[in-house]
Write an enzyme that holds these catalytic residues in place. Structure first.
Site, PDB file in Angstrom:
ATOM      1  N   ASP A 240       0.408  -1.209   0.099  1.00 49.38           N
ATOM      2  CA  ASP A 240       0.302  -0.193  -0.343  1.00 49.38           C
ATOM      3  C   ASP A 240       0.755   1.248  -0.145  1.00 49.38           C
ATOM      4  O   ASP A 240       0.947   2.250   0.237  1.00 49.38           O
ATOM      5  CB  ASP A 240      -1.132   0.186   1.309  1.00 49.38           C
ATOM      6  CG  ASP A 240      -0.336  -0.460   2.298  1.00 49.38           C
ATOM      7  OD1 ASP A 240       0.645  -0.356   2.248  1.00 49.38           O
ATOM      8  OD2 ASP A 240      -0.684   0.270   3.388  1.00 49.38           O
ATOM      9  N   GLU A 241       2.009   1.186  -0.081  1.00 52.28           N
ATOM     10  CA  GLU A 241       2.734   2.161  -0.690  1.00 52.28           C
ATOM     11  C   GLU A 241       3.815   2.845  -1.703  1.00 52.28           C
ATOM     12  O   GLU A 241       4.163   1.175  -1.283  1.00 52.28           O
ATOM     13  CB  GLU A 241       3.436   3.337   0.856  1.00 52.28           C
ATOM     14  CG  GLU A 241       4.017   2.392   1.513  1.00 52.28           C
ATOM     15  CD  GLU A 241       4.207   2.589   3.335  1.00 52.28           C
ATOM     16  OE1 GLU A 241       5.362   3.545   2.872  1.00 52.28           O
ATOM     17  OE2 GLU A 241       4.369   1.802   4.393  1.00 52.28           O
TER      18      GLU A 241
END
Lengths: 387, 369
Positions: free
Chosen positions: A103-104
């Site tokens: 998610d990043e």
């Protein structure tokens, strides 16, 4: 050329995906994580965070703080798919994308002023496309380097967009606690505190001699971070350094036979991932955490890299055999490192290995087609049959 | 000690022992060269405990004695001294060694000679005597195939084997294997020993006398002593079981291709220019009836191809190899024409000089796609 780095961080990613796909969860405190007795929280929705639930918290603690929360085991296959969609969007904006986790990610957008009016405009467009195409929100940090971009994306979550322009670095960092600096853990933070340094602004001003006395060689990089300087490049496609799997047990295990069975299951997973990545490895590491939380790792390096289940299992088994089992085992893990691309160079003396590899590859194919349980070892069925 | 000797002889002796001087060692004495003068002879020795080399030359000994001095500096000094006769004298008082030649004079600090581990020649009934050119041929044709990394020690040496009337040497890194055999002129007892590649390289370098001479090997347990002319070499042997190399030599081939060795080497070297990438160095060979198409493709760099004329007996075939395994043998083949023998694109192949049954070289292909 002015460097511009964007850090994109999805907001409460796992929980947000669950809420998106199930309207009943909208506005509810959703907590995704391990639901067993020893599970921990992976992600808590912003609703749940109001109750003081945060990631990495033991699940039992989360349940105490938020008894009416909605607890989900998580669907990692689905998150993986969404993450791939996010990467596709990011890849449209820059060739240099460095994913940090599902998610990043960092994007290097230096020199793209020609294409967009202003680098923050790129971040705005990315957020917009994630919202339009995936119905999810992301927070973005836009800054001259990775360190500042990551701090910035975290600054106004959720759905934030924070820009640190060249020249604003120190003003931005001034009041941020030193514990937010990379490489500063509890001990270093306490040490800095005792030197009268609690904010990054103070760290930027402290006498270098004093800093060097306490931090030695890390004084210089530390000071650079405090001044907002960081020249680490964005590295697309990190080659993995190791491939491993580990498992925490519901209850501590004591019997060597049970441990070996778990070891076999873990080894098979690891080997399958090795083969999927086209890699072979020479060093096999077994990790064990005991009831007392004492954690050990033991390694062995083979003469030649391998990707065969039985070779890696036999090595892991031999390592396990050298560890005295004085107390219960809480966690067991197997990691293969010292990775080499699995070349197609055939060998004169390994006709047996060639046969084994064919068996492994055939089993892999069956699993790809019919699922992970399509073919398995008899030994791995036993615990199920006992129940 | 007080002696004089001919410069070219001393230079020869220093050059002979220098490979055994230890470079990385916690024991300073092993970085030295040991000199022992007595009875009209001067003996030089160096050792790093793995290999020890001794070389004895004629000398005018005025005063017998032993000294040890820095190998590195002694070697440099001897190489550059002017004139023909070198005088070496040790002084007990200031522990230095004076080296003079013509008008040039050096005083080197000495190392404590009593600490030097003097070589003890192996006295054993297990001996083998061979001609130096035969031994050199065995080594040169095989040693390049040894494994370079220490992961499996057994493959970092060459297997020397005497069996009946044949002597042979075998070397392999598990991906390729080189075997050279020769008939023995005099009867010898059967023996098998694995000699470290480093020693074999050194032997091949040293065995270059113009007049043929005999080399005697004597061994016991894990040590071998090699004696020829004025030189004695002592080395450890690699312990363990060398795998059965006979099993991996294919008994027959379905395709045989005859190619000009030099043309083939040049072409493979050219095409492999674009193949060098990490550990692998993959070049494809497409064997056709009257030519071989050699090609490489490196997505990051580009591609190359070249054809070389050939004569085929058998079936057309496409196969890929590590180019280095091909060029290594072509550089050592010493023949105008070679025969490349193959079965399938996944099975081991052989390259050998035309009409030479004593040289075998087996390589394994690389799987592609």
């Amino acid at each position: 050329m002015q460097r511009w780095i964007i850090h994109i961080d999805m907001d409460a990613f796992f929980a947000a995906v669950e809420q998106r796909d199930n309207p009943k969860l909208h506005g509810q405190p959703v907590i995704v994580g391990g639901l067993g007795r020893r599970g921990v929280v992976s992600t808590a929705s912003y609703e749940a965070r109001r109750y003081g639930v945060h990631s990495a918290m033991p699940m039992s603690e989360a349940r105490r703080r938020c008894p009416h929360g909605i607890y989900l085991p998580g669907n990692h296959r689905k998150y993986g798919k969404v993450a791939a969609d996010i990467r596709r969007i990011l890849a449209d904006f820059s060739p240099a994308v460095e994913p940090l986790s599902l998610d990043e990610a960092f994007l290097d957008v230096s020199g793209m002023e020609w294409l967009y009016s202003d680098p923050p405009e790129i971040a705005r467009k990315i957020k917009q496309r994630i919202r339009d195409e995936l119905e999810l929100t992301a927070s973005a940090g836009v800054a001259p380097n990775k360190f500042l971009a990551k701090l910035a994306s975290d600054w106004k979550k959720p759905d934030g967009l924070v820009v640190v322009r060249p020249g604003q670095e120190q003003a931005f960092l001034k009041d941020i606690p030193v514990s937010r600096l990379w490489g500063i853990g509890g001990k270093s933070a306490n040490l800095l505190q005792s030197l009268g340094v609690s904010t990054i602004g103070q760290l930027a001003r402290i006498d270098m001699g004093v800093l060097a006395k306490h931090f030695g060689n890390s004084a210089e990089p530390l000071r650079n971070l405090a001044l907002g300087l960081d020249d680490r490049p964005v590295i697309p496609d990190h080659d993995p350094k190791s491939i491993g799997n580990e498992v925490t047990f519901e209850e501590d295990l004591h019997s060597p036979e049970e441990l070996e069975t778990i070891l076999l299951a873990l080894t098979q997973k690891v080997c399958r991932r090795l083969r999927q990545s086209g890699l072979s490895g020479r060093t096999i590491t077994v990790k064990m955490r005991f009831a007392s939380f004492r954690t050990i790792t033991r390694s062995r390096t083979l003469g030649e890299p391998t990707l065969l289940d039985h070779t890696i299992f036999e090595t892991a088994q031999a390592i396990l055999g050298t560890v005295p089992l004085a107390e219960g085992v809480r966690l067991l893990g197997v990691t293969v490192s010292n990775l080499h691309p699995y070349g197609g160079q055939t060998s004169l003396f390994s006709l047996e290995d060639d046969k084994h590899l064919k068996v492994c590859q055939t089993i892999d194919k069956l699993k790809d087609r019919f699922g992970e349980t399509a073919v398995t070892r008899g030994r791995l069925l036993l615990p199920e049959m006992k129940k | 000690m007080k002696i004089s000797c001919q410069k070219d002889q001393l230079h020869h002796a220093v050059q002979t022992v220098q490979k055994a001087i230890a470079t990385k060692t916690p024991l300073p004495i092993l970085t030295g060269i040991y000199l022992n003068a007595q009875g009209g002879k001067l003996e030089l020795q160096a050792t790093d405990y793995e290999v020890g080399i001794s070389c004895t030359i004629d000398s005018n000994v005025e005063e017998a004695g032993t000294v040890v001095m820095s190998g590195r500096f002694f070697q440099e000094v001897v190489r550059r001294l002017p004139g023909d006769t070198i005088h070496i004298a040790s002084s007990q008082e200031d522990r230095t060694i004076q080296i003079t030649c013509g008008s040039s004079q050096f005083n080197l600090l000495s190392l404590p000679a009593e600490e030097f581990p003097v070589l003890k020649p192996i006295s054993s009934d297990n001996t083998l005597t061979v001609k130096d050119d035969l031994l050199r041929e065995l080594i040169k044709k095989t040693v390049f195939a040894c494994a370079a990394d220490e992961a499996r020690p057994i493959f970092t040496g060459g297997l020397l084997e005497v069996e009946g009337p044949e002597i042979r040497m075998v070397a392999t890194n598990t991906h390729r294997l080189a075997l050279r055999q020769q008939p023995l002129l005099s009867a010898a007892s059967n023996v098998k020993m694995i000699i470290p590649a480093k020693i074999l390289h050194e032997l091949a370098r040293l065995l270059v006398a113009e007049d043929p001479q005999e080399v005697t090997l004597a061994w016991q347990k894990n040590q071998v002593g090699i004696q020829y002319d004025d030189v004695y070499i002592n080395s450890r042997l690699i312990e363990g079981q060398f795998p059965d190399y006979r099993k991996v030599i294919p008994p027959s081939y379905s395709t045989a291709v005859t190619i000009q060795a030099e043309d083939f080497l040049d072409a493979v070297e050219r095409v492999s220019l674009l193949a060098r990438d990490g550990e692998y160095n993959v070049v494809k060979f497409n064997f056709k009836q009257d030519h071989v198409l050699i090609s490489s493709n490196n997505p990051d760099v580009g591609k190359a191809c070249e054809t070389v004329a050939s004569r085929m007996d058998g079936n057309e075939l496409e196969i890929a190899f590590n180019a280095k395994y091909i060029t290594d043998i072509l550089k050592n083949i010493a023949a105008d024409e070679l025969v490349f023998s193959l079965n399938t694109s996944l099975s081991p192949a052989s390259i050998k000089p035309v009409n030479d049954e004593n040289y075998t070289y087996i390589i394994t292909p690389v799987r592609t796609g």
